[in-house]
Design an enzyme around this catalytic site. Sequence first.
Site, mmCIF file in Angstrom:
data_model
loop_
_atom_site.group_PDB
_atom_site.id
_atom_site.type_symbol
_atom_site.label_atom_id
_atom_site.label_comp_id
_atom_site.label_asym_id
_atom_site.label_seq_id
_atom_site.Cartn_x
_atom_site.Cartn_y
_atom_site.Cartn_z
ATOM 1 N N ASP A 140 8.701 5.670 -0.541
ATOM 2 C CA ASP A 140 9.898 5.451 0.275
ATOM 3 C C ASP A 140 10.337 4.014 0.489
ATOM 4 O O ASP A 140 11.422 3.602 0.091
ATOM 5 C CB ASP A 140 9.732 6.163 1.622
ATOM 6 C CG ASP A 140 8.389 5.880 2.302
ATOM 7 O OD1 ASP A 140 7.631 5.019 1.821
ATOM 8 O OD2 ASP A 140 8.108 6.526 3.333
ATOM 9 N N GLU A 170 0.141 -1.695 6.193
ATOM 10 C CA GLU A 170 0.268 -1.395 7.623
ATOM 11 C C GLU A 170 0.172 -2.655 8.468
ATOM 12 O O GLU A 170 0.901 -2.812 9.459
ATOM 13 C CB GLU A 170 -0.816 -0.395 8.058
ATOM 14 C CG GLU A 170 -0.720 0.974 7.414
ATOM 15 C CD GLU A 170 0.395 1.826 7.979
ATOM 16 O OE1 GLU A 170 1.171 1.344 8.815
ATOM 17 O OE2 GLU A 170 0.502 2.997 7.572
ATOM 18 N N GLU A 183 12.048 8.628 11.452
ATOM 19 C CA GLU A 183 12.980 8.462 10.333
ATOM 20 C C GLU A 183 14.339 9.106 10.564
ATOM 21 O O GLU A 183 15.382 8.543 10.192
ATOM 22 C CB GLU A 183 12.352 8.998 9.046
ATOM 23 C CG GLU A 183 11.269 8.108 8.462
ATOM 24 C CD GLU A 183 9.956 8.184 9.237
ATOM 25 O OE1 GLU A 183 9.157 7.229 9.149
ATOM 26 O OE2 GLU A 183 9.736 9.200 9.944
ATOM 27 N N ARG A 189 3.516 -3.766 10.708
ATOM 28 C CA ARG A 189 3.322 -3.662 12.159
ATOM 29 C C ARG A 189 3.057 -5.023 12.798
ATOM 30 O O ARG A 189 3.706 -5.401 13.776
ATOM 31 C CB ARG A 189 2.157 -2.723 12.462
ATOM 32 C CG ARG A 189 2.369 -1.286 12.016
ATOM 33 C CD ARG A 189 1.145 -0.435 12.330
ATOM 34 N NE ARG A 189 1.198 0.863 11.682
ATOM 35 C CZ ARG A 189 1.121 2.039 12.311
ATOM 36 N NH1 ARG A 189 0.993 2.067 13.625
ATOM 37 N NH2 ARG A 189 1.151 3.163 11.650
#
Length: 572
Positions: free
Chosen positions: A317, A185, A450, A189
């Site tokens: 993913d 993360e 998404e 980010r």
Amino acid sequence: MARTSRSSVSKWRYCQPSYYLKRPQRLALLFIAFVCCSLFVWDRQTLTREHEVEVSKLTEELTTLRNLLEEIKNAHGDALGKINIGGELPKKEVPEDPIEIERRQKVKEAMLHAWSSYEQYAWGQDELQPQSKNGVNSFGGLGATLIDSLDTLYIMGLEEQFQKAREWVANSLDFNKDYEASVFETTIRVVGGLLSAYDLSNDQVFLDKAKDIADRLLPAWDTPSGIPYNIINLAHGRPHNPGWTGGESILADSGTEQLEFIALSQRTGDPKYQQKVENVIAQINKTFPDDGLLPIYISPQRGTSQYSTITFGAMGDSFYEYLLKVWIQGNKTPAVKLYREMWEKSMKGLLSLIRRTTPSSFTYICEKNGDSLSDKMDELACFAPGMLALGSSGYGPDGSQKFLSLAEELAWTCYNFYQSTPTKLAGENYFFHSGQDMTVGTSWNILRPETVESLFYLWRLTGNKTYQEWGWNIFQAFEKNSRIESGYVGLKDVNTGVKDNKMQSFFLAETLKYLYLLFSPPSVISLDEWVFNTEAHPLKIVARNDGGFVGKSDGNNIPMTRFRGRKEGRSG
């Protein structure tokens, strides 16, 4: 390419197309005139020595003009990229559709509402809680929403807001925190957000901060196999994995730092970041299966996969996404060929997971446990249509059409994740049953991007305005159900419309950015010149040869390489 420092005002002025077009247009006209002259001369039946001398002079002048145009492009590549010159003569812009202009402005106004609410109630904190009108530090107090929003503000032309955020980064952002941070993360980010802001603005403060936080993350890769631990203390190091994984690393968390760390090595000239993340791919490739499908857990000690779920949803993913995007980031050169080869294997595996519902024949991607398939698909997996469309052009004609058609089928399913609920907002995941098409499973909506991400790619790559219409419908559903006086909130239940109390940072970083670009000309963040990380932070495409970077940066220069024209489940 030398990067000169500019005042904040002049940076924005240099981004206006009119600033650059005058001189190149004059040169272009001269170029065309000389071409015509040379063709005329060569067409004469009887060339004399005098004509041959004239042709020789014209040829020399044409070469000079070409070199001059190339110098202009290299010197001002950042701004010229914004108007899609990309090494060619300026192209006449097609007049914009007034409906697209109006919708783009509506999305920009939504961004202003989200940003001003964050600014008023949660400035400098990670995320806004709109209903209680206060901030919460979900990521250790790194200003996640602010950093995630930098490039969105810049792309939308919100100069004042961008400059205020830039001052906070320069003067208040401190990474020396006793906080157990997610490597994944924090990378997508914070490192990604800062690098994107640097690529867009050329402001050194963003690169310096990106290097600072990346250096704090690097010890996570110090494992026997080089597969990183997924948690690290930003002040003290001590990397480890969360207890609930049984000590294993997560596939997506370990294979979704390549774009950012390769870019950081390219921009600083320091190879250590690239070496750490490319070693991960080298280790995985040693035992990469023929179908390219990996379980979601991988051992940091042995570097091998552990028996667990195979999915294109949560925790799997973005590993597959980055195989494709590192190939694109490297400008598809031989140095990044392995990434494309691994991705194509994984797409072969993805085809084995495709099923269709009855009675409506919705196409979906199953999950796999051992030899059995589960008829379940996360909304997170709705990044896949965009990924397939983006990668389809790397196949031959038959393969390209097959994967583009599959992308379009999956996008229709993802759009119906939204359309099938009373609020017209998608749940977190869906189950498929014979004769019943789809039913929502986990029914919250946390403002995820998404589906609109895939609609953006499909519109850019096909020109089909249907995808714009679907995106507009989704935007209107967000406006109706998620907008409140003090920001945007998710829904606890897409069936009842009950609201939660969180404005996710990715709503500003991804959802609103992709919606804005869906109604913008293709020259705005051209896919020929930029690649998006999994948090929708655009990074410049840099052609890679073996080595990938040149020398050590002095802080003002990017390597002399010519620029060419998912994340795990998160709720709260």
